[in-house]
Design an enzyme around this catalytic site. Structure first.
Site, PDB file in Angstrom:
ATOM      1  N   GLU A   1     -73.675 -37.219   1.131  1.00 21.25           N
ATOM      2  CA  GLU A   1     -72.383 -37.238   0.451  1.00 21.25           C
ATOM      3  C   GLU A   1     -71.541 -35.977   0.609  1.00 21.25           C
ATOM      4  O   GLU A   1     -70.739 -35.649  -0.279  1.00 21.25           O
ATOM      5  CB  GLU A   1     -72.601 -37.493  -1.051  1.00 21.25           C
ATOM      6  CG  GLU A   1     -73.329 -36.367  -1.798  1.00 21.25           C
ATOM      7  CD  GLU A   1     -74.830 -36.545  -1.895  1.00 21.25           C
ATOM      8  OE1 GLU A   1     -75.452 -35.937  -2.773  1.00 21.25           O
ATOM      9  OE2 GLU A   1     -75.382 -37.306  -1.073  1.00 21.25           O
TER      10      GLU A   1
ATOM     11  N   GLU B   1     -72.363 -43.298  -1.529  1.00 21.71           N
ATOM     12  CA  GLU B   1     -71.886 -41.960  -1.156  1.00 21.71           C
ATOM     13  C   GLU B   1     -70.521 -41.654  -1.762  1.00 21.71           C
ATOM     14  O   GLU B   1     -70.243 -40.509  -2.131  1.00 21.71           O
ATOM     15  CB  GLU B   1     -71.830 -41.829   0.358  1.00 21.71           C
ATOM     16  CG  GLU B   1     -73.150 -42.077   1.068  1.00 21.71           C
ATOM     17  CD  GLU B   1     -74.309 -41.277   0.488  1.00 21.71           C
ATOM     18  OE1 GLU B   1     -74.099 -40.129   0.039  1.00 21.71           O
ATOM     19  OE2 GLU B   1     -75.432 -41.803   0.468  1.00 21.71           O
TER      20      GLU B   1
ATOM     21  N   GLU C   1     -78.366 -38.802  -8.089  1.00 21.39           N
ATOM     22  CA  GLU C   1     -78.868 -39.953  -7.347  1.00 21.39           C
ATOM     23  C   GLU C   1     -79.046 -41.200  -8.215  1.00 21.39           C
ATOM     24  O   GLU C   1     -78.777 -42.316  -7.764  1.00 21.39           O
ATOM     25  CB  GLU C   1     -80.179 -39.602  -6.646  1.00 21.39           C
ATOM     26  CG  GLU C   1     -80.050 -38.485  -5.625  1.00 21.39           C
ATOM     27  CD  GLU C   1     -79.061 -38.803  -4.503  1.00 21.39           C
ATOM     28  OE1 GLU C   1     -78.618 -39.964  -4.398  1.00 21.39           O
ATOM     29  OE2 GLU C   1     -78.729 -37.889  -3.742  1.00 21.39           O
TER      30      GLU C   1
END
Length: 966
Positions: A371, A405, A427
């Site tokens: 990302e 992302e 996450e």
């Protein structure tokens, strides 16, 4: 960062040559001789000096600096309780004065100006970095990170007046990847300085740091590019930096490239200027804009010769980059990104703060995607889609990874965790919101139903291990950090966010997230900060509830005991191997605040009861036939019932399974099998829950049933009679759905669940030797191989596997050659995975050998060799022997700071089931370094013990049940 999950759902089972040695730079090579008396005197003096240095060194870690008077930081100091077990020695043999793996908080970076000049002919680079630093506590030294770089020059000047500050010593400690710079005078609080470092390094092939990648053009020319992967701790391998998430700063980049071979360089921010650097060599320098404040692990830069497609999402330019011959496969990712970005701006309540968002396909990539703020890097299979060639799974996967992302651009990049113990904040949240984003791309995909089997049940499985870990877990070094990029941080994190959304409501969740992002944008935050924001808007004590889910590992099984209309629900920690739980401790005593939900046969309205780390009793109305708890599988817990209730639930499945939602049917099956494996429910009850499958037509329950039955299949496989009874039963349950689904393959988004079910069922039928399926698939493979007839995109994995499974070396070689010569990334991956289906031991061994030959298999695909072989059972012994025999080479490639070592250990050991295997692994793991696979090794031993226990307790019962129900 997205994990590396690829299209493996159909599977039936599912070095340092560039390192620079700096010791010669620092070590005095002169020899000294002396008399014995002098030697004794010198020894005593040196001992006293070492002791003195150790005492001085005992005071310099961040905890000590925060507690003492500012003048105490004149000398480098460390608290003795935080001293490392072994003395820290620099590369020149001197004691390294800083013993903490964390950097001191006395020096704060504010900005970086990075100059990079890679040579993609020699794969070396030279660079320089100018870091503006601010002194927060008076100190006589600076410590920052560096890894595998040769430091050529270091200079320190005052920022405003550019007055030289004398550096008296520079030391490097490789174990902690740190550079220590001692100054002649103290650096004073509030002052700013300019730290300048020139360095050289290697563009490596390690898939981390600044590394090389390559692709082959249609004309057969090999083209190289240079790219980065810095999360979690590899920015330091590209330029010296303060490589911890809390040291946010701004970054500017100048990149030198050869305009004749590489027409593009990319950075987190847009290109501002290109000017000649060396006309005769064809070199130009690209200079980019300055980033917003962000962490080092989010910095990214790429030098390549790619093409692009572009569009707009509001005021943001969105572009997808790929090799020129593949750019026509980038349109779906581009449109998905535009759709998701527009929605996220509304969902998060904050406009995307950067002027551009690039997405780029990288041929060699360790994860699924990364990302980096404004420049997201992707594995090719997670961004490139070709209609008619790529499967519907590939399409879904691309939308999910793009959404994952892009969620990070706000939740992770704009607001970042303070330290890696809260990795789940990044996450876990993105792993939940990816479903929200993908649902906006294609609402007909039923993404929230897919969550149950793709994320929720995966997390339950991982977290039932004794060697799981809390969502928020203490980590110190790069290996420990790499270990927690796992199903707990991702899938359990996503599952508890989903549970939170269920009991707070979507509106309150969004309002709390928006408050959190506004308050902490461009800063760092902790889990408590998120709970506080959600508590404020919901008027609920979110922290008290959710701490029991994030600060202790595991989850509860809720036992429902019914006496007429009176119900009592109790809780205890669920473990697949409860005999190992003695001595475990938890700050909450392994009790949870549980949002218990249920419906009954007479009342389908959801009722919620809170179990506040305790049991609860309540009365239900109308004396219903059954009660089904954990409605829609929203709560992160399992449910067990008394025998009478289990019988009533199973009878309802047999009478009319649609009385339960697909998620609840799936949940009943998954809970029953897990409880039976743990010894909390008879195996026959779990197996009874599968009898109704002859009527089941939905993908979600079938996916759960096949995965749970596969565990039994693996353990019975080596007993031919046992396995034949199992196979006969499963095929009888599948016969109707095999005929109903047929072989027509409509490539339509509205029929995603039908397409996925067909793939799942036909793969299992093939694996179990269903005659009609085998004959049809073999014929299709033969036509494809000989007559070059096309195969429907969603049936390719099935047909390729059939050709390999029932073919020989000729078929295997044909598929491998096809893999090498085709350019579509998703098609290459499908071909590659099918190679593990061979039943020829010689070919299995060949494929294993290829896994370590980079001319045959890219490093990113090594783990898929092992996964594909393990999935088909035949090669489990060869896989185990290969991994153990080649441990040092695998360790060299994957052990330090890589996510793959855990995958290698898990994949090669999860099917083992003998006492010999257990004792062999115990000895092996004890005698060998494990790196980032240490936790996986513990789980592997636990899994093998569980397999042994299951065979001892359940094998005979299982065989008897299958025999009686055929």
């Amino acid at each position: 960062m997205a994990d590396i999950e690829e299209d493996v759902t159909f599977l039936p089972g599912v070095g340092g040559s560039g390192r620079t040695n700096k010791s010669e730079m620092y070590r005095d090579s002169r020899q000294i001789t002396c008399s014995p008396a002098k030697a004794i005197l010198i020894t005593v003096a040196v001992g006293a000096l070492v002791l003195a240095i150790a005492v001085i060194a005992a005071l310099s870690n961040p905890e000590f600096e925060a507690a003492v008077h500012k003048n105490s930081s004149i000398s480098p100091t460390i608290s003795s309780k935080n001293m490392s077990n072994s003395t820290a020695v620099a590369t020149n043999g001197e004691l390294f004065p800083w013993a903490s793996i964390r950097l001191p908080i006395s020096v704060i970076p504010e900005s970086y100006r990075i100059d990079m000049h890679p040579d993609l002919a020699t794969f070396k680079f030279k660079g320089g970095v100018i870091i503006k630093i601010r002194i927060s506590k008076e100190t006589g030294f600076i410590v920052l990170h560096v890894l595998d770089l040769k430091i050529n020059n270091t200079r320190l000047r005052t920022f405003t007046e550019h007055k030289e500050v004398k550096i008296v010593k520079t030391l490097e400690y490789k174990k902690n990847q740190q550079l220590y710079i001692q100054t002649a005078k103290n650096l004073l609080v509030g002052d700013t300085y300019q730290l300048e470092i020139n360095f050289t390094g290697q563009v490596t092939d390690k898939l981390m740091g600044f590394y090389k990648s390559s692709y082959t053009t249609p004309a057969g020319t090999k083209r190289f590019l240079a790219t980065t992967q810095f999360e979690p701790t590899s920015a330091r391998a590209a330029f010296p930096c303060f490589d911890e998430p809390s040291f946010k700063a701004t970054f500017t980049l100048s990149m030198v490239r050869n305009k004749n071979s590489h027409n593009v360089s990319l950075f987190n921010m847009p290109l501002m200027e290109t000017k000649d650097y060396s006309v005769k060599d064809g070199l130009v320098m690209d200079t980019f804009g300055t980033t917003l404040k962000m962490s080092t692990y989010l910095v990214a830069f790429v030098v390549c010769d790619f093409a692009m497609v572009t569009g707009k999402a509001g005021n943001t330019t969105v572009s997808v980059y790929a090799p020129p011959h593949l750019i026509d496969q980038a349109d779906f990712a581009l449109q998905s990104a535009i759709t998701v970005m527009k929605y996220y701006e509304e969902f998060f309540g904050i406009a995307f703060p950067l002027p551009k968002q690039d997405l780029i396909a990288i041929p060699d990539f360790s994860a699924g995607a990364m990302e980096n703020w404004g420049l997201i890097t992707y594995r090719m299979t997670t961004i490139l889609y070709k209609r008619g060639v790529s499967s519907i799974y590939n399409k879904i996967r691309i939308a999910v990874v793009v959404a994952h992302e892009l969620a990070h651009q706000w939740f992770g990049d704009l607001v970042t965790m303070k330290w890696w113990n809260d990795l789940w904040l990044n996450e876990g949240f993105a792993a939940y919101v990816e479903y929200v984003g993908a649902d906006k791309v294609k609402p007909q995909w039923r993404m929230f139903d897919q969550f149950v089997v793709s994320t929720f049940q995966s997390a339950l499985s991982m977290d039932s291990s004794l060697n799981s870990h809390p969502i928020s877990v203490t980590v110190k070094d790069p290996d420990q950090i790499a270990e927690i990029f796992d199903s707990i941080s991702y899938d359990k994190g996503a599952s508890i966010i989903r549970m939170l959304r269920d009991f707070l409501g979507l509106d309150k969740l969004k309002e709390g997230l928006q408050l959190y992002l506004q308050k902490f944008k461009y800063q760092n935050a902790e889990t408590t900060d998120l709970w506080n924001s959600l508590s404020k808007v919901s008027k609920t004590d979110v922290k008290t509830v959710m701490d029991t889910w994030t600060e202790q590992m595991g989850y509860p099984v809720i036992n429902i005991h019914r006496n007429g209309t009176q119900l009592t629900a109790t809780q205890h920690r669920f473990l697949l191997n409860p005999s190992l739980s003695a001595g475990l401790s938890s700050p909450f005593g392994y009790k949870w605040h549980v949002p218990l939900t249920f419906t009954t046969s007479s009342n389908r309205t959801v009722t919620r009861k809170w179990m506040n780390s305790s049991s609860v009793s309540f009365t239900i109305q109308d004396n219903p036939k059954w009660i089904k708890a954990n409605t829609q599988q929203m709560g992160f817990y399992r449910v067990n019932y008394d025998n009478q209730t289990w019988e009533a639930l199973i009878q309802q499945l047999n009478d009319n399974h649609t009385a339960f939602s697909t998620a609840d049917r799936s949940g009943l099956i998954d809970d029953a099998f897990a409880l039976s494996r743990a010894g909390e429910l008879p195996l026959r009850t779990a197996l009874d829950s599968t009898k109704y499958l002859t009527k089941e037509t939905d993908y979600i329950p079938w996916k759960t049933a096949i995965e749970n039955l596969a565990y039994i299949e693996h353990l019975l496989f080596e007993c031919s009679d046992c396995y034949s009874y199992y196979k006969q039963y499963v095929l009888s349950q599948m016969e109707g759905i095999v005929k109903k689904l047929g072989w027509e393959d409509p490539d339509e988004d509205s029929k995603v669940m039908e397409i996925r079910l067909r793939s799942l069922i036909l793969h299992k039928a093939l694996d179990l030797g269903h005659q009609e399926t085998v004959s049809k698939a073999k014929a299709m493979f033969r036509d494809w191989m000989i007559n070059h007839t096309s195969i429907s995109s969603n049936l390719k994995s099935l047909v390729y596997a059939a050709g390999i499974m029932y073919g020989g070396e000729k078929e295997w070689n044909y598929v491998f050659n096809r893999f090498n010569n085709i350019s579509t990334p998703t098609e290459k991956h499908t071909l590659f995975l099918s190679l593990g289906a061979t039943r020829d031991v010689t070919l299995i061994k060949r494929f294993l050998e290829y896994s370590l030959d980079k001319t045959k298999v890219r490093s990113q695909d090594t783990i898929y060799v092992y996964r594909s072989i393990a999935a088909y059972l035949v090669g489990k012994v060869e896989l185990k022997h290969f991994v153990l025999s080649n441990w040092q080479e695998l360790y060299k490639s994957f052990a330090s700071g890589s996510f793959e070592m855990s995958n290698v250990i898990t994949t090669s050991t999860e099917l083992l089931n003998t006492r010999y295997d257990l004792e062999m692994l115990q000895h092996f793991f004890k005698e060998h370094s494990l790196g980032s696979g240490a936790r996986a090794a513990k789980r592997a031993l636990e899994r093998v013990q569980e397999n042994i226990n299951w065979l001892k307790s359940n094998k005979d019962n299982a065989v008897r049940w299958f025999k009686n129900n055929n």
